[in-house]
Design a protein around this motif. Structure first.
Motif, PDB file in Angstrom:
ATOM      1  N   GLY A 238       0.813  -1.211   0.000  1.00 24.77           N
ATOM      2  CA  GLY A 238       0.000   0.000   0.000  1.00 24.77           C
ATOM      3  C   GLY A 238       0.847   1.261   0.000  1.00 24.77           C
ATOM      4  N   ASP A 239       1.972   1.238   0.718  1.00 19.81           N
ATOM      5  CA  ASP A 239       2.882   2.386   0.715  1.00 19.81           C
ATOM      6  C   ASP A 239       3.381   2.673  -0.698  1.00 19.81           C
ATOM      7  OD1 ASP A 239       2.715   2.685   3.480  1.00 19.81           O
ATOM      8  OD2 ASP A 239       4.494   1.453   3.858  1.00 19.81           O
ATOM      9  N   LEU A 240       3.802   1.610  -1.390  1.00 13.02           N
ATOM     10  CA  LEU A 240       4.338   1.795  -2.745  1.00 13.02           C
ATOM     11  C   LEU A 240       3.268   2.335  -3.683  1.00 13.02           C
ATOM     12  CD1 LEU A 240       6.724  -1.219  -3.467  1.00 13.02           C
ATOM     13  CD2 LEU A 240       7.071   0.800  -2.057  1.00 13.02           C
TER      14      LEU A 240
ATOM     15  N   ILE B  66       3.691   6.464  -3.297  1.00 13.12           N
ATOM     16  CA  ILE B  66       4.749   6.669  -4.300  1.00 13.12           C
ATOM     17  C   ILE B  66       4.191   6.626  -5.718  1.00 13.12           C
ATOM     18  CG2 ILE B  66       6.930   5.798  -5.238  1.00 13.12           C
ATOM     19  CD1 ILE B  66       7.556   4.727  -2.401  1.00 13.12           C
ATOM     20  N   LEU B  67       3.662   5.473  -6.128  1.00 13.77           N
ATOM     21  CA  LEU B  67       3.288   5.299  -7.535  1.00 13.77           C
ATOM     22  C   LEU B  67       2.150   6.222  -7.972  1.00 13.77           C
ATOM     23  CD1 LEU B  67       3.744   1.458  -7.853  1.00 13.77           C
ATOM     24  CD2 LEU B  67       4.748   3.151  -9.387  1.00 13.77           C
ATOM     25  N   ARG B  68       1.105   6.343  -7.193  1.00 18.40           N
ATOM     26  CA  ARG B  68      -0.022   7.195  -7.596  1.00 18.40           C
ATOM     27  C   ARG B  68       0.370   8.661  -7.662  1.00 18.40           C
ATOM     28  NH1 ARG B  68      -5.270   5.899  -4.229  1.00 18.40           N
ATOM     29  NH2 ARG B  68      -6.218   7.197  -5.862  1.00 18.40           N
ATOM     30  N   LYS B  69       1.419   9.037  -6.929  1.00 19.08           N
ATOM     31  CA  LYS B  69       1.865  10.429  -6.943  1.00 19.08           C
ATOM     32  C   LYS B  69       2.595  10.806  -8.234  1.00 19.08           C
ATOM     33  CE  LYS B  69       1.800  11.240  -1.997  1.00 19.08           C
ATOM     34  NZ  LYS B  69       2.533  11.677  -0.790  1.00 19.08           N
TER      35      LYS B  69
ATOM     36  N   ARG C 157      -1.903   5.100 -15.880  1.00 14.43           N
ATOM     37  CA  ARG C 157      -1.525   3.844 -16.533  1.00 14.43           C
ATOM     38  C   ARG C 157      -0.851   2.874 -15.577  1.00 14.43           C
ATOM     39  NH1 ARG C 157       2.163   5.715 -21.338  1.00 14.43           N
ATOM     40  NH2 ARG C 157       3.055   6.847 -19.542  1.00 14.43           N
ATOM     41  N   ILE C 158      -0.362   3.379 -14.440  1.00 17.47           N
ATOM     42  CA  ILE C 158       0.292   2.474 -13.480  1.00 17.47           C
ATOM     43  C   ILE C 158      -0.667   1.400 -12.989  1.00 17.47           C
ATOM     44  CG2 ILE C 158       2.028   4.140 -12.711  1.00 17.47           C
ATOM     45  CD1 ILE C 158      -0.412   3.487 -10.115  1.00 17.47           C
ATOM     46  N   HIS C 159      -1.982   1.684 -13.013  1.00 11.87           N
ATOM     47  CA  HIS C 159      -2.960   0.708 -12.530  1.00 11.87           C
ATOM     48  C   HIS C 159      -3.051  -0.522 -13.432  1.00 11.87           C
ATOM     49  CE1 HIS C 159      -4.236   3.280  -9.304  1.00 11.87           C
ATOM     50  NE2 HIS C 159      -4.494   4.275 -10.140  1.00 11.87           N
ATOM     51  N   PHE C 160      -2.486  -0.457 -14.626  1.00 14.74           N
ATOM     52  CA  PHE C 160      -2.486  -1.599 -15.539  1.00 14.74           C
ATOM     53  C   PHE C 160      -1.136  -2.300 -15.553  1.00 14.74           C
ATOM     54  CE2 PHE C 160      -5.159   1.864 -17.254  1.00 14.74           C
ATOM     55  CZ  PHE C 160      -6.371   1.331 -16.859  1.00 14.74           C
TER      56      PHE C 160
END
Length: 236
Positions: A123-125, A129-132, A137-140
């Motif tokens: 969840g931290d990552l 981090i990633l959603r920021k 497209r990171i969700h795919f």
């Protein structure tokens, strides 16, 4: 006038230092994926356990070499996507066999791995981090070890391939009828698009606009819309 040898040596050394700092080697993870993930994204968790020495070598590399300020945005993005997917594999094989990642206690909140002496959870990552990065497209690309998740790509993301790969993963997911049904009359899309609804509001658009960028059949205003049931069974 010729450049003195010691200056050439110094320049070479500085270039090598900078180059090594800004290009993380994901080849160990790439090889593990090629061996243990099919073209369709099915994961051989037994295979990952058999090759665990390579996997743990990669975890050590991740832990000891977090992204630096002088890394490019693409290199940072590739690092964190690979880290998320690799540690998801670790979470599963540490408790394997199991039917679903949701059988585990707090799978996304559990702090079970270290990067540069700091404990992290999946969840931290994802959320810190990633959603920021502001790139939906990171969700795919990140995978939750479940059938309704986007498929695991059987290659490592790198700074040089990440943008093209994210477009490919988005297009593949959106046009996959097992994950999204899009016709002229009926639209049933993945719950990812409601869980992360605000992430898809980019450049003044909304979820429909984002999907239509990649969908072979476009969503029309009059289409009857709904969401598919999410299958949390293990993607093996």
């Amino acid at each position: 006038m010729k450049t003195p040898l010691y200056i050439i040596t110094l320049i070479t050394l500085l270039y090598t230092q900078v180059h090594s700092q800004t290009n993380f080697d994901h080849s160990t993870w790439d090889q593990a994926l090629l061996l243990n993930v099919s073209e369709e994204g099915k994961v051989d968790y037994n295979g990952f356990m058999r090759d665990s020495s390579q996997l743990y070598k990669y975890f050590k590399q991740l832990s000891q070499n977090p992204p630096q300020e002088n890394w490019s945005r693409e290199e940072k993005l590739a690092y964190w996507i690979n880290a998320y997917n690799a540690y998801t594999i670790k979470l599963v094989i540490d408790s394997y066999p199991l039917k679903s990642i949701k059988d585990l206690e707090d799978p996304w909140g559990k702090k079970f791995f270290k990067i540069k002496n700091e404990w992290h959870s999946l969840g931290d990552l994802e959320h810190k981090i990633l959603r920021k990065f502001g790139d939906p497209r990171i969700h795919f690309a990140i995978n939750c070890a479940s059938f309704s998740c986007p498929v695991v790509w059987n290659r490592a993301y790198t700074g040089s391939n990440v943008n093209e790969a994210l477009d490919t993963q988005a297009e593949k997911f959106i046009n996959d009828p097992t994950r999204n049904t899009i016709t002229n009359e009926v639209v049933k899309i993945s719950k990812i698009f409601t869980w992360y609804k605000k992430d898809f509001k980019v450049n003044g658009g909304d979820v429909k606009d984002f999907i239509n960028r990649y969908a072979s059949v476009k969503i029309e205003k009059q289409s009857k819309k709904g969401y598919k049931e999410y299958d949390w069974s293990l993607n093996e």
